[in-house]
Design a protein around this motif. Structure first.
Motif, PDB file in Angstrom:
ATOM      1  N   TYR A  38       0.862  -1.174   0.000  1.00  0.00           N
ATOM      2  CA  TYR A  38       0.000   0.000   0.000  1.00  0.00           C
ATOM      3  C   TYR A  38       0.904   1.231   0.000  1.00  0.00           C
ATOM      4  O   TYR A  38       1.811   1.325   0.831  1.00  0.00           O
ATOM      5  N   THR A  39       0.646   2.185  -0.882  1.00  0.00           N
ATOM      6  CA  THR A  39       1.534   3.342  -0.972  1.00  0.00           C
ATOM      7  C   THR A  39       0.816   4.578  -1.490  1.00  0.00           C
ATOM      8  O   THR A  39      -0.189   4.481  -2.196  1.00  0.00           O
ATOM      9  N   SER A  40       1.350   5.725  -1.124  1.00  0.00           N
ATOM     10  CA  SER A  40       0.869   6.994  -1.672  1.00  0.00           C
ATOM     11  C   SER A  40       1.752   7.456  -2.828  1.00  0.00           C
ATOM     12  O   SER A  40       1.495   8.509  -3.419  1.00  0.00           O
ATOM     13  N   MET A  41       2.786   6.679  -3.145  1.00  0.00           N
ATOM     14  CA  MET A  41       3.656   7.008  -4.280  1.00  0.00           C
ATOM     15  C   MET A  41       2.892   6.799  -5.588  1.00  0.00           C
ATOM     16  O   MET A  41       2.210   5.797  -5.756  1.00  0.00           O
ATOM     17  N   ASN A  42       3.025   7.743  -6.502  1.00  0.00           N
ATOM     18  CA  ASN A  42       2.329   7.642  -7.782  1.00  0.00           C
ATOM     19  C   ASN A  42       2.684   6.342  -8.500  1.00  0.00           C
ATOM     20  O   ASN A  42       3.819   5.863  -8.437  1.00  0.00           O
ATOM     21  N   ILE A  43       1.706   5.784  -9.230  1.00  0.00           N
ATOM     22  CA  ILE A  43       1.924   4.534  -9.962  1.00  0.00           C
ATOM     23  C   ILE A  43       3.086   4.632 -10.952  1.00  0.00           C
ATOM     24  O   ILE A  43       3.874   3.681 -11.084  1.00  0.00           O
ATOM     25  N   PRO A  44       3.262   5.760 -11.676  1.00  0.00           N
ATOM     26  CA  PRO A  44       4.412   5.847 -12.592  1.00  0.00           C
ATOM     27  C   PRO A  44       5.764   5.680 -11.893  1.00  0.00           C
ATOM     28  O   PRO A  44       6.770   5.385 -12.549  1.00  0.00           O
ATOM     29  N   ASP A  45       5.804   5.888 -10.569  1.00  0.00           N
ATOM     30  CA  ASP A  45       7.035   5.695  -9.799  1.00  0.00           C
ATOM     31  C   ASP A  45       7.039   4.356  -9.064  1.00  0.00           C
ATOM     32  O   ASP A  45       8.050   3.649  -9.042  1.00  0.00           O
ATOM     33  N   SER A  46       5.914   4.016  -8.437  1.00  0.00           N
ATOM     34  CA  SER A  46       5.861   2.807  -7.619  1.00  0.00           C
ATOM     35  C   SER A  46       5.899   1.527  -8.451  1.00  0.00           C
ATOM     36  O   SER A  46       6.547   0.545  -8.071  1.00  0.00           O
ATOM     37  N   GLN A  47       5.225   1.529  -9.612  1.00  0.00           N
ATOM     38  CA  GLN A  47       5.194   0.311 -10.420  1.00  0.00           C
ATOM     39  C   GLN A  47       6.581  -0.065 -10.957  1.00  0.00           C
ATOM     40  O   GLN A  47       6.963  -1.242 -10.902  1.00  0.00           O
ATOM     41  N   PRO A  48       7.367   0.890 -11.480  1.00  0.00           N
ATOM     42  CA  PRO A  48       8.721   0.524 -11.919  1.00  0.00           C
ATOM     43  C   PRO A  48       9.597  -0.013 -10.786  1.00  0.00           C
ATOM     44  O   PRO A  48      10.468  -0.859 -11.020  1.00  0.00           O
ATOM     45  N   PHE A  87      -2.453  -5.904   3.782  1.00  0.00           N
ATOM     46  CA  PHE A  87      -1.208  -5.333   3.260  1.00  0.00           C
ATOM     47  C   PHE A  87      -0.027  -5.954   3.998  1.00  0.00           C
ATOM     48  O   PHE A  87      -0.138  -6.377   5.149  1.00  0.00           O
ATOM     49  N   ASP A  88       1.101  -6.006   3.313  1.00  0.00           N
ATOM     50  CA  ASP A  88       2.346  -6.471   3.924  1.00  0.00           C
ATOM     51  C   ASP A  88       3.293  -5.317   4.219  1.00  0.00           C
ATOM     52  O   ASP A  88       4.001  -5.326   5.228  1.00  0.00           O
ATOM     53  N   VAL A  89       3.297  -4.342   3.305  1.00  0.00           N
ATOM     54  CA  VAL A  89       4.171  -3.178   3.432  1.00  0.00           C
ATOM     55  C   VAL A  89       3.350  -1.934   3.138  1.00  0.00           C
ATOM     56  O   VAL A  89       2.448  -1.967   2.292  1.00  0.00           O
ATOM     57  N   VAL A  90       3.675  -0.829   3.824  1.00  0.00           N
ATOM     58  CA  VAL A  90       2.984   0.428   3.559  1.00  0.00           C
ATOM     59  C   VAL A  90       3.997   1.569   3.553  1.00  0.00           C
ATOM     60  O   VAL A  90       4.918   1.600   4.369  1.00  0.00           O
ATOM     61  N   ALA A  91       3.841   2.492   2.604  1.00  0.00           N
ATOM     62  CA  ALA A  91       4.676   3.690   2.529  1.00  0.00           C
ATOM     63  C   ALA A  91       3.759   4.892   2.391  1.00  0.00           C
ATOM     64  O   ALA A  91       3.012   4.999   1.406  1.00  0.00           O
ATOM     65  N   ALA A 126      12.844   1.450  15.504  1.00  0.00           N
ATOM     66  CA  ALA A 126      12.979   0.411  14.470  1.00  0.00           C
ATOM     67  C   ALA A 126      11.673   0.050  13.764  1.00  0.00           C
ATOM     68  O   ALA A 126      11.574  -1.035  13.192  1.00  0.00           O
ATOM     69  N   TYR A 127      10.703   0.961  13.728  1.00  0.00           N
ATOM     70  CA  TYR A 127       9.451   0.664  13.032  1.00  0.00           C
ATOM     71  C   TYR A 127       9.457   1.132  11.577  1.00  0.00           C
ATOM     72  O   TYR A 127       8.703   0.618  10.760  1.00  0.00           O
ATOM     73  N   TRP A 128      10.264   2.127  11.237  1.00  0.00           N
ATOM     74  CA  TRP A 128      10.237   2.662   9.875  1.00  0.00           C
ATOM     75  C   TRP A 128      11.612   3.141   9.433  1.00  0.00           C
ATOM     76  O   TRP A 128      12.483   3.434  10.249  1.00  0.00           O
ATOM     77  N   VAL A 129      11.754   3.226   8.113  1.00  0.00           N
ATOM     78  CA  VAL A 129      12.926   3.820   7.472  1.00  0.00           C
ATOM     79  C   VAL A 129      12.414   4.739   6.376  1.00  0.00           C
ATOM     80  O   VAL A 129      11.460   4.407   5.668  1.00  0.00           O
ATOM     81  N   ASP A 130      13.038   5.886   6.250  1.00  0.00           N
ATOM     82  CA  ASP A 130      12.655   6.844   5.206  1.00  0.00           C
ATOM     83  C   ASP A 130      13.100   6.325   3.839  1.00  0.00           C
ATOM     84  O   ASP A 130      14.201   5.762   3.709  1.00  0.00           O
ATOM     85  N   ILE A 131      12.251   6.506   2.812  1.00  0.00           N
ATOM     86  CA  ILE A 131      12.655   6.073   1.468  1.00  0.00           C
ATOM     87  C   ILE A 131      12.822   7.257   0.513  1.00  0.00           C
ATOM     88  O   ILE A 131      13.594   7.172  -0.434  1.00  0.00           O
ATOM     89  N   HIS A 252       9.206  10.235   4.045  1.00  0.00           N
ATOM     90  CA  HIS A 252       8.189   9.312   3.536  1.00  0.00           C
ATOM     91  C   HIS A 252       8.596   7.902   3.972  1.00  0.00           C
ATOM     92  O   HIS A 252       9.329   7.213   3.269  1.00  0.00           O
ATOM     93  N   PRO A 253       8.127   7.471   5.131  1.00  0.00           N
ATOM     94  CA  PRO A 253       8.597   6.203   5.704  1.00  0.00           C
ATOM     95  C   PRO A 253       7.935   4.972   5.085  1.00  0.00           C
ATOM     96  O   PRO A 253       6.831   5.038   4.542  1.00  0.00           O
ATOM     97  N   ILE A 254       8.624   3.851   5.207  1.00  0.00           N
ATOM     98  CA  ILE A 254       8.069   2.557   4.820  1.00  0.00           C
ATOM     99  C   ILE A 254       8.029   1.680   6.067  1.00  0.00           C
ATOM    100  O   ILE A 254       8.963   1.697   6.882  1.00  0.00           O
TER     101      ILE A 254
END
Length: 334
Positions: A38-48, A87-91, A126-131, A252-254
């Motif tokens: 699950y992400t708020s990153m645009n599909i043109p960026d997240s899909q690649p 969901f397994d991962v969220v950003a 240790a819950y998140w890292v910035d991407i 923008h953490p993951i």
């Protein structure tokens, strides 16, 4: 002698195997074979990014669900209240990440690359890292505003000549929090009320604002610096002001879901996206990677900017900032 030869042969086989084949995490991910992001990153960026990940690990089937950070959080809340962790991962943005962490919807995990990150870009718990990061800047259309005439500070937007000519997103809470922290709450509120009185053009989404700014629908807008740089490289008539103080920076953490069904694949993806390899892809897509060792290649050095970091905060603090925002801007049209 024969036993030695056999052992030597086995050693050669082990050494010749690719590193991934010897990695227990990779093997565990292979057994799961899939994950949901699950992400708020645009599909043109997240899909690649997903495509690069699955190319490296072709035995994994990856899926992505994209929405604004607010919509992603609402989806997670609705599902988890029903006892489902789909969901397994969220950003998401920092505010929403704070809620996910505080409400025990994420689990602890620190990828190996985290040791290379600067303080403030990795959760000490240790819950998140910035991407990647978003720089909130003042953008302008160069056909409508000459560089010498562009506002040089946030206060310059209060000039009467900019009335009705400035656009921003109705959820720019992180920008307002940075003003509160840099200027003090009282000054930020006075400024916010004065700005709201300028007839702000409300538009949902910073990508949309950048597109409309390029099209000349309005001459000024609160936008992301990386989007302006991307548009400039494509020849669009836009630029951004480098002298505003502060320039808010939102992380923008993951995070990995507390009850991730495919937890090993989730960990493998977090390792990938926070590694130099994954961060280089994020940079390639025109975003600002969180990894400190990747130069941006901009015409301005970020070290010369008056950056003000906005990290993950508690839900209580976030709720207060949102109330402050609405108290200032809602009566004036939002």
């Amino acid at each position: 002698m024969r036993l030695f030869s056999v052992l030597l042969g086995l050693a050669v086989v082990v050494v010749s195997l690719p590193a991934s084949a010897q990695d227990p995490l990779v093997e565990s991910a292979r057994k799961e074979g899939r994950f949901m992001w699950y992400t708020s990153m645009n599909i043109p960026d997240s899909q690649p990014l997903l495509d690069a990940f699955t190319k490296k690990y072709p035995f994994i089937k990856a899926q992505v669900w994209r929405g604004s950070s607010e919509k992603v959080l609402n989806k997670i809340q609705t599902e988890t209240r029903a006892g489902k962790f789909l969901f397994d991962v969220v950003a998401v943005n920092a505010f929403e990440a704070g809620f996910i962490k505080a409400n025990h919807l994420a689990q602890r995990y620190t990828p190996p690359s985290a040791k290379e990150y600067l303080k403030g870009f990795v959760d000490p718990d240790a819950y998140w890292v910035d991407i990647y990061d978003n720089y909130y800047v003042l953008g302008y259309n160069t056909k409508l505003v000459r560089k010498a005439e562009a506002p040089q500070s946030w206060e310059d937007l209060l000039d009467a000549k900019w009335k009705g000519k400035f656009a921003m997103d109705p959820e720019d809470h992180a920008w307002y929090l940075a003003l509160q922290e840099a200027w003090g709450k009282d000054k930020a509120e006075r400024y916010g009320r004065a700005l709201a009185g300028q007839g702000i053009q409300w538009r949902k989404g910073h990508t949309l604002i950048a597109q409309l700014l390029t099209a000349g629908e309005f001459p000024l807008g609160l936008v992301y610096a990386h989007r302006m740089e991307e548009l400039k490289q494509k020849g669009a008539p836009v630029d951004w002001v480098t002298t505003t103080d502060p320039i808010p920076v939102e992380v923008h953490p993951i995070l990995i879901a507390a009850k991730a069904e495919n937890v090993n694949t989730a960990k493998l993806f977090v390792e990938f996206i926070t590694s130099r390899e994954g961060q280089a892809l994020i940079k390639e897509f025109g975003r600002i990677p969180a990894h400190p060792e990747l130069p941006l290649g901009w015409s301005v050095n970020p070290k010369q900017l008056k950056l003000h970091g906005v990290g993950v905060i508690s839900p209580e603090r976030a709720s207060q900032v949102i109330r402050d925002w609405r108290h200032v801007f809602s009566p004036m049209g939002f």
